[in-house]
Design a protein around this motif. Structure first.
Motif, PDB file in Angstrom:
ATOM      1  N   THR A  38      36.897  17.200  46.274  1.00 34.19           N
ATOM      2  CA  THR A  38      38.006  16.408  45.510  1.00 34.19           C
ATOM      3  C   THR A  38      38.681  15.378  46.637  1.00 34.19           C
ATOM      4  O   THR A  38      39.691  15.051  46.132  1.00 34.19           O
ATOM      5  N   SER A  39      38.145  15.238  47.562  1.00 29.80           N
ATOM      6  CA  SER A  39      38.984  14.442  48.607  1.00 29.80           C
ATOM      7  C   SER A  39      39.074  12.924  48.210  1.00 29.80           C
ATOM      8  O   SER A  39      38.306  12.492  47.714  1.00 29.80           O
ATOM      9  N   PRO A  40      40.116  12.424  48.167  1.00 26.24           N
ATOM     10  CA  PRO A  40      40.298  11.008  47.549  1.00 26.24           C
ATOM     11  C   PRO A  40      39.690  10.084  48.500  1.00 26.24           C
ATOM     12  O   PRO A  40      39.468   8.765  48.159  1.00 26.24           O
ATOM     13  N   THR A  41      38.980  10.521  49.593  1.00 30.41           N
ATOM     14  CA  THR A  41      38.591   9.406  50.628  1.00 30.41           C
ATOM     15  C   THR A  41      36.864   9.510  50.138  1.00 30.41           C
ATOM     16  O   THR A  41      36.234   8.449  50.882  1.00 30.41           O
ATOM     17  N   GLU A  42      36.596  10.322  49.406  1.00 27.64           N
ATOM     18  CA  GLU A  42      35.055  10.406  49.011  1.00 27.64           C
ATOM     19  C   GLU A  42      34.806   9.763  47.541  1.00 27.64           C
ATOM     20  O   GLU A  42      35.355  10.521  46.559  1.00 27.64           O
ATOM     21  N   PRO A  43      34.094   9.029  47.414  1.00 24.28           N
ATOM     22  CA  PRO A  43      34.005   8.412  45.821  1.00 24.28           C
ATOM     23  C   PRO A  43      33.323   9.390  44.942  1.00 24.28           C
ATOM     24  O   PRO A  43      32.356  10.452  45.494  1.00 24.28           O
ATOM     25  N   SER A  44      33.727   9.247  43.783  1.00 24.26           N
ATOM     26  CA  SER A  44      33.280  10.488  42.806  1.00 24.26           C
ATOM     27  C   SER A  44      32.491   9.708  41.898  1.00 24.26           C
ATOM     28  O   SER A  44      32.684   8.590  41.301  1.00 24.26           O
ATOM     29  N   LEU A  45      30.877  10.191  42.015  1.00 26.39           N
ATOM     30  CA  LEU A  45      30.009   9.716  40.908  1.00 26.39           C
ATOM     31  C   LEU A  45      29.895  10.293  39.651  1.00 26.39           C
ATOM     32  O   LEU A  45      29.897  11.510  39.532  1.00 26.39           O
ATOM     33  N   ILE A  46      29.436   9.701  38.683  1.00 28.98           N
ATOM     34  CA  ILE A  46      29.538  10.441  37.209  1.00 28.98           C
ATOM     35  C   ILE A  46      27.890  10.212  37.212  1.00 28.98           C
ATOM     36  O   ILE A  46      27.238   9.225  36.928  1.00 28.98           O
ATOM     37  N   ASP A  47      27.304  11.551  36.936  1.00 24.25           N
ATOM     38  CA  ASP A  47      25.939  11.599  36.528  1.00 24.25           C
ATOM     39  C   ASP A  47      25.636  11.071  35.142  1.00 24.25           C
ATOM     40  O   ASP A  47      26.568  11.581  34.293  1.00 24.25           O
ATOM     41  N   ARG A  48      24.383  10.450  34.907  1.00 24.63           N
ATOM     42  CA  ARG A  48      24.117  10.284  33.682  1.00 24.63           C
ATOM     43  C   ARG A  48      22.899  10.689  33.301  1.00 24.63           C
ATOM     44  O   ARG A  48      21.974  10.716  34.106  1.00 24.63           O
ATOM     45  N   TRP A  49      22.679  11.299  32.168  1.00 25.04           N
ATOM     46  CA  TRP A  49      21.603  12.189  31.691  1.00 25.04           C
ATOM     47  C   TRP A  49      20.744  11.277  30.893  1.00 25.04           C
ATOM     48  O   TRP A  49      21.145  10.489  30.118  1.00 25.04           O
ATOM     49  N   PRO A  50      19.288  11.197  30.956  1.00 26.95           N
ATOM     50  CA  PRO A  50      18.479  10.841  30.121  1.00 26.95           C
ATOM     51  C   PRO A  50      18.684  11.198  28.621  1.00 26.95           C
ATOM     52  O   PRO A  50      19.268  12.264  28.322  1.00 26.95           O
ATOM     53  N   MET A  51      18.112  10.728  27.731  1.00 23.98           N
ATOM     54  CA  MET A  51      18.255  10.841  26.160  1.00 23.98           C
ATOM     55  C   MET A  51      17.984  12.480  25.920  1.00 23.98           C
ATOM     56  O   MET A  51      16.661  12.546  26.321  1.00 23.98           O
ATOM     57  N   ILE A  52      18.535  13.311  25.404  1.00 21.67           N
ATOM     58  CA  ILE A  52      18.166  14.608  24.972  1.00 21.67           C
ATOM     59  C   ILE A  52      17.003  14.509  24.013  1.00 21.67           C
ATOM     60  O   ILE A  52      16.699  13.458  23.151  1.00 21.67           O
ATOM     61  N   SER A  53      16.122  15.079  24.223  1.00 20.96           N
ATOM     62  CA  SER A  53      14.624  15.509  23.431  1.00 20.96           C
ATOM     63  C   SER A  53      15.023  15.559  21.829  1.00 20.96           C
ATOM     64  O   SER A  53      14.371  14.595  21.167  1.00 20.96           O
ATOM     65  N   THR A  54      15.989  16.178  21.256  1.00 21.39           N
ATOM     66  CA  THR A  54      16.258  16.257  20.008  1.00 21.39           C
ATOM     67  C   THR A  54      16.612  14.901  19.518  1.00 21.39           C
ATOM     68  O   THR A  54      16.375  14.421  18.384  1.00 21.39           O
TER      69      THR A  54
END
Length: 220
Positions: A38-54
């Motif tokens: 949570t350190s403000p000096t470290e960029p936070s990346l949002i993971d994106r998942w591939p389309m779920i199979s259903t």
């Protein structure tokens, strides 16, 4: 202003670049005391998942029924990871967990029908199939799309009645169905959409009957 509209940008001279991560030679104790996710000096990346199979299965079924035979891209070209461009616009959008949230296959020369499988995409917020030659009816179970906000099926060849289950989509903001061959009247409980509905266009159809009294509940 940033894209949220939160005021003017800061003075560039006051912006500090993130510090590089600690060297792997640093001691465990040093790392644990100075590094934090949570350190403000470290960029936070949002993971994106591939389309779920259903969702992939249901979406592919929907596209085939609509008359679009191309397979949904996979791997690094997955629409949930990379923009899938059809007819010069992005055709599919997803949330970070790989669920389909928006479908835009407008102006893509579709001439099939809308499969009931569309109602199995439970995270769908936007359905835009306008300016095609789609036939058949609006799926009777469309009310299962309880997160749907924008329904744009105008300028097609749709027929039949407006499904009564439409009033279960209580997050709807916009309904645009003009330029079809819809018959019958408005669902008697159309007023149940009062909290969010702001735009309703059913013109250039063959609707009949009285306007339901609950239409007056659509205060927005």
């Amino acid at each position: 202003f940033d894209h949220w509209g939160h005021g003017p940008p800061p003075d560039p001279s006051t912006i500090k670049a993130p510090k590089p991560p600690k060297s792997s030679t640093s001691s465990a104790s040093s790392t644990s005391s100075t590094s934090s996710p949570t350190s403000p000096t470290e960029p936070s990346l949002i993971d994106r998942w591939p389309m779920i199979s259903t969702d992939r299965q249901h979406l592919q079924s929907v596209l085939i029924t609509l008359g679009y035979s191309q397979s949904i891209p996979k791997g690094k070209n997955d629409p949930c990871l990379k923009s899938w461009i059809v007819s010069n616009h992005v055709s599919i959008l997803c949330n970070n967990h790989g669920s389909v949230t928006e479908i835009d296959f407008s102006r893509t020369h579709l001439s099939g029908t809308i499969s009931e499988d569309i109602t199995k995409l439970r995270s769908l917020r936007v359905l835009s199939l306008n300016n095609n030659n789609i036939k058949g009816i609006i799926p009777r179970s469309i009310g299962n799309l309880n997160k749907l906000e924008y329904l744009m099926l105008y300028k097609n060849q749709l027929k039949g009645n407006l499904p009564n289950s439409l009033v279960q989509c209580n997050r709807l903001i916009t309904i645009v169905l003009y330029g079809n061959h819809l018959t019958g009247g408005l669902p008697s409980q159309i007023g149940r959409l009062q909290n969010n509905l702001r735009y309703l266009d059913l013109s250039f159809n063959q609707l009949s009957g009285d306007l339901p009294a609950t239409l007056g509940d659509l205060i927005n």
